[in-house]
Design a protein around this motif. Structure first.
Motif, PDB file in Angstrom:
ATOM      1  N   SER A 189       0.833  -1.205   0.000  1.00 23.76           N
ATOM      2  CA  SER A 189       0.000   0.000   0.000  1.00 23.76           C
ATOM      3  C   SER A 189       0.870   1.258   0.000  1.00 23.76           C
ATOM      4  O   SER A 189       0.566   2.237  -0.690  1.00 23.76           O
ATOM      5  N   PHE A 190       1.955   1.214   0.771  1.00 25.78           N
ATOM      6  CA  PHE A 190       2.850   2.361   0.876  1.00 25.78           C
ATOM      7  C   PHE A 190       3.436   2.720  -0.480  1.00 25.78           C
ATOM      8  O   PHE A 190       3.510   3.905  -0.845  1.00 25.78           O
ATOM      9  N   THR A 191       3.860   1.718  -1.240  1.00 25.85           N
ATOM     10  CA  THR A 191       4.479   1.984  -2.540  1.00 25.85           C
ATOM     11  C   THR A 191       3.462   2.408  -3.589  1.00 25.85           C
ATOM     12  O   THR A 191       3.852   2.794  -4.690  1.00 25.85           O
ATOM     13  N   ARG A 192       2.167   2.293  -3.272  1.00 22.63           N
ATOM     14  CA  ARG A 192       1.152   2.811  -4.193  1.00 22.63           C
ATOM     15  C   ARG A 192       0.880   4.291  -3.954  1.00 22.63           C
ATOM     16  O   ARG A 192       0.281   4.961  -4.783  1.00 22.63           O
ATOM     17  N   TYR A 193       1.288   4.769  -2.787  1.00 24.21           N
ATOM     18  CA  TYR A 193       1.181   6.198  -2.503  1.00 24.21           C
ATOM     19  C   TYR A 193       2.456   6.944  -2.867  1.00 24.21           C
ATOM     20  O   TYR A 193       2.410   8.111  -3.258  1.00 24.21           O
ATOM     21  N   ILE A 194       3.583   6.271  -2.692  1.00 24.05           N
ATOM     22  CA  ILE A 194       4.883   6.889  -2.953  1.00 24.05           C
ATOM     23  C   ILE A 194       5.595   6.064  -4.015  1.00 24.05           C
ATOM     24  O   ILE A 194       5.541   4.831  -3.978  1.00 24.05           O
ATOM     25  N   PRO A 195       6.251   6.696  -4.968  1.00 26.83           N
ATOM     26  CA  PRO A 195       6.966   5.930  -6.001  1.00 26.83           C
ATOM     27  C   PRO A 195       7.907   4.900  -5.395  1.00 26.83           C
ATOM     28  O   PRO A 195       8.662   5.187  -4.467  1.00 26.83           O
ATOM     29  N   LYS A 196       7.841   3.698  -5.924  1.00 26.66           N
ATOM     30  CA  LYS A 196       8.644   2.600  -5.391  1.00 26.66           C
ATOM     31  C   LYS A 196      10.133   2.910  -5.478  1.00 26.66           C
ATOM     32  O   LYS A 196      10.908   2.515  -4.603  1.00 26.66           O
ATOM     33  N   GLU A 197      10.544   3.619  -6.515  1.00 27.08           N
ATOM     34  CA  GLU A 197      11.957   3.945  -6.653  1.00 27.08           C
ATOM     35  C   GLU A 197      12.444   4.833  -5.512  1.00 27.08           C
ATOM     36  O   GLU A 197      13.595   4.747  -5.075  1.00 27.08           O
ATOM     37  N   VAL A 198      11.551   5.700  -5.016  1.00 27.64           N
ATOM     38  CA  VAL A 198      11.919   6.584  -3.907  1.00 27.64           C
ATOM     39  C   VAL A 198      12.190   5.766  -2.650  1.00 27.64           C
ATOM     40  O   VAL A 198      13.171   5.986  -1.938  1.00 27.64           O
ATOM     41  N   VAL A 199      11.289   4.805  -2.378  1.00 26.78           N
ATOM     42  CA  VAL A 199      11.454   3.967  -1.190  1.00 26.78           C
ATOM     43  C   VAL A 199      12.699   3.099  -1.330  1.00 26.78           C
ATOM     44  O   VAL A 199      13.470   2.942  -0.374  1.00 26.78           O
ATOM     45  N   ARG A 200      12.928   2.540  -2.501  1.00 30.17           N
ATOM     46  CA  ARG A 200      14.120   1.717  -2.730  1.00 30.17           C
ATOM     47  C   ARG A 200      15.385   2.541  -2.500  1.00 30.17           C
ATOM     48  O   ARG A 200      16.344   2.075  -1.872  1.00 30.17           O
ATOM     49  N   ASP A 201      15.387   3.761  -3.027  1.00 30.12           N
ATOM     50  CA  ASP A 201      16.556   4.621  -2.870  1.00 30.12           C
ATOM     51  C   ASP A 201      16.796   4.940  -1.393  1.00 30.12           C
ATOM     52  O   ASP A 201      17.938   4.949  -0.924  1.00 30.12           O
ATOM     53  N   MET A 202      15.719   5.173  -0.651  1.00 32.52           N
ATOM     54  CA  MET A 202      15.844   5.490   0.772  1.00 32.52           C
ATOM     55  C   MET A 202      16.381   4.292   1.544  1.00 32.52           C
ATOM     56  O   MET A 202      17.254   4.430   2.406  1.00 32.52           O
ATOM     57  N   ALA A 277      14.992  11.454 -11.208  1.00 34.91           N
ATOM     58  CA  ALA A 277      15.007  11.403  -9.740  1.00 34.91           C
ATOM     59  C   ALA A 277      14.024  10.298  -9.306  1.00 34.91           C
ATOM     60  O   ALA A 277      13.008  10.074  -9.989  1.00 34.91           O
ATOM     61  N   PRO A 278      14.290   9.606  -8.224  1.00 34.49           N
ATOM     62  CA  PRO A 278      15.432   9.803  -7.329  1.00 34.49           C
ATOM     63  C   PRO A 278      16.757   9.286  -7.901  1.00 34.49           C
ATOM     64  O   PRO A 278      17.807   9.567  -7.345  1.00 34.49           O
TER      65      PRO A 278
END
Length: 391
Positions: A189-202, A277-278
């Motif tokens: 659910s989280f990755t549907r709100y925020i781009p998955k690439e952003v979470v992966r990069d973090m 980006a990211p």
């Protein structure tokens, strides 16, 4: 010689001649003769001639102790016997002694049996525990291995394979599996709100909890919008409108993701996405232009039939611009949004709207055109425009 205890021997022995006194009823004696010493009566026999196993064993164990004299109470470890020797009567010609020889097993047989039983029970229990462990091990390791793989997929945001379906019979592992499933669903659910690439990069950078902050990066920004969306809203029910928008967004986002875009947000019927980006992307403009062309084709191929079912026509306008923009987390301590800001973003949004003036469906800026000049894109010059509010 008389059997003493369970397997022991009792003798009355004349020390000098090593003859033993026995009762006349002892049928195990090979030769009997009358003792003439000290008026003793009874049957005597040479101790070496006693034809019984326990007598011969006693002789071999006690011979030296009988001759040694004195009171003897000794354990003969080599043969495993207890020997007790006492003086009975001594005359000038004869010296009679009482000899008792008993195997130590007679004393400790119960202890040994108890010990052997204890050892046997312990070994049996150990074997049982080992067999139980062998049987239980797969029940523990198999679900734990599946959970380990699932947690690894969650950590890498590779959750397309879904959750573990095999349940464990062990309640603690089953409970852990429920919690991992909840974590996996939360991350999906989280990755549907925020781009998955952003979470992966973090996660890859080990940054931990997301914090507010933006940085300048080179981006290629895309805006898309549905033509005459207001009229469509007035013509269909809210339920049908929701269904149409979901179909439109699903197809368009699928194309954008396949072309390595970071999908920023949905603004009504509009889509904002960007490249660079990211993760920096040297071919951001190429991917953006390819995505725009393929989006238009996908809308015509698979989205239009959905709209036509309700008597509607769907067309989209797209604007693309390149340049430096601020990218990162903006918002408050309680609510953060990952997005891009700046003139580059604003111009891309304005270019999308300017398609109305030229009757075009995809408009790119001169800045974007420079990055794809050596690629096989068919472009035409539309003209120069001044963006309202821009110096």
């Amino acid at each position: 010689a008389t059997q003493f205890g369970r397997t022991g021997s009792a003798f009355v022995v004349e020390v000098q001649t090593l003859t033993a006194l026995a009762t006349s009823t002892d049928t195990n004696l090979l030769s009997n003769y009358q003792s003439s010493a000290g008026g003793a009566t009874g049957t005597v026999t040479p101790i070496t001639s006693l034809n019984t196993d326990y007598a011969q064993t006693a002789l071999s164990v006690a011979r030296d102790l009988i001759i040694s004299g004195g009171v003897v109470n000794k354990r003969v470890k080599k043969s495993g016997h207890w020997v007790s020797v006492r003086d009975l009567m001594e005359t000038p010609s004869m010296h009679w002694r009482l000899v008792i020889v008993v195997p130590t097993s007679d004393y400790f047989s119960k202890v040994h049996r108890s010990r052997n039983m204890t050892v046997g029970i312990t070994v049996a229990m150990l074997v049982f525990v080992i067999l139980l462990a062998v049987l239980m091990l797969p029940l523990i390791l198999t679900p734990l291995g599946l959970l380990r793989d699932q947690v690894a997929r969650v950590a890498s945001l590779d959750m397309e394979k879904g959750n573990v379906n095999k349940r464990s019979v062990i309640s603690e592992i089953d409970h852990l599996q429920d919690r991992v499933d909840q974590l996996s669903n939360a991350m999906i659910s989280f990755t549907r709100y925020i781009p998955k690439e952003v979470v992966r990069d973090m996660l890859a950078a080990g940054r931990g909890v997301a914090e507010l902050g933006m940085e300048p990066m080179h981006l290629c920004v895309l805006f898309s919008d549905i033509v005459k969306f207001t009229a469509i809203c007035e013509s269909v029910t809210p339920e049908d409108l929701s269904s149409l928008l979901n179909a439109y967004f699903s197809r368009c986002v699928s194309v954008l993701v396949r072309h390595n875009a970071t999908v920023d947000k949905f603004i009504g019927d509009a889509i904002m996405a960007f490249w660079g980006a990211p993760i920096p992307n040297e071919n951001a403009e190429v991917w953006a232009c390819l995505a725009s062309v393929h989006m238009q084709a996908e809308i015509e191929r698979s989205v239009q039939p959905e709209f036509a079912r309700l008597g509607q026509v769907v067309k989209a306008r797209i604007g693309i611009n390149s340049g430096t923009a601020l990218v990162g987390n903006i918002g408050s301590a309680d609510r953060i949004s990952y997005t891009a800001l700046g003139d580059t973003v604003n111009v891309a949004a304005r270019l999308e709207g300017c398609n109305k003036l030229f009757g075009s469906s995809i408009m790119i800026s001169s800045a974007t055109r420079e990055f794809i000049s050596d690629r096989n894109f068919l472009v035409r010059f539309l003209g120069k425009i001044k963006v309202i509010g821009r110096e």
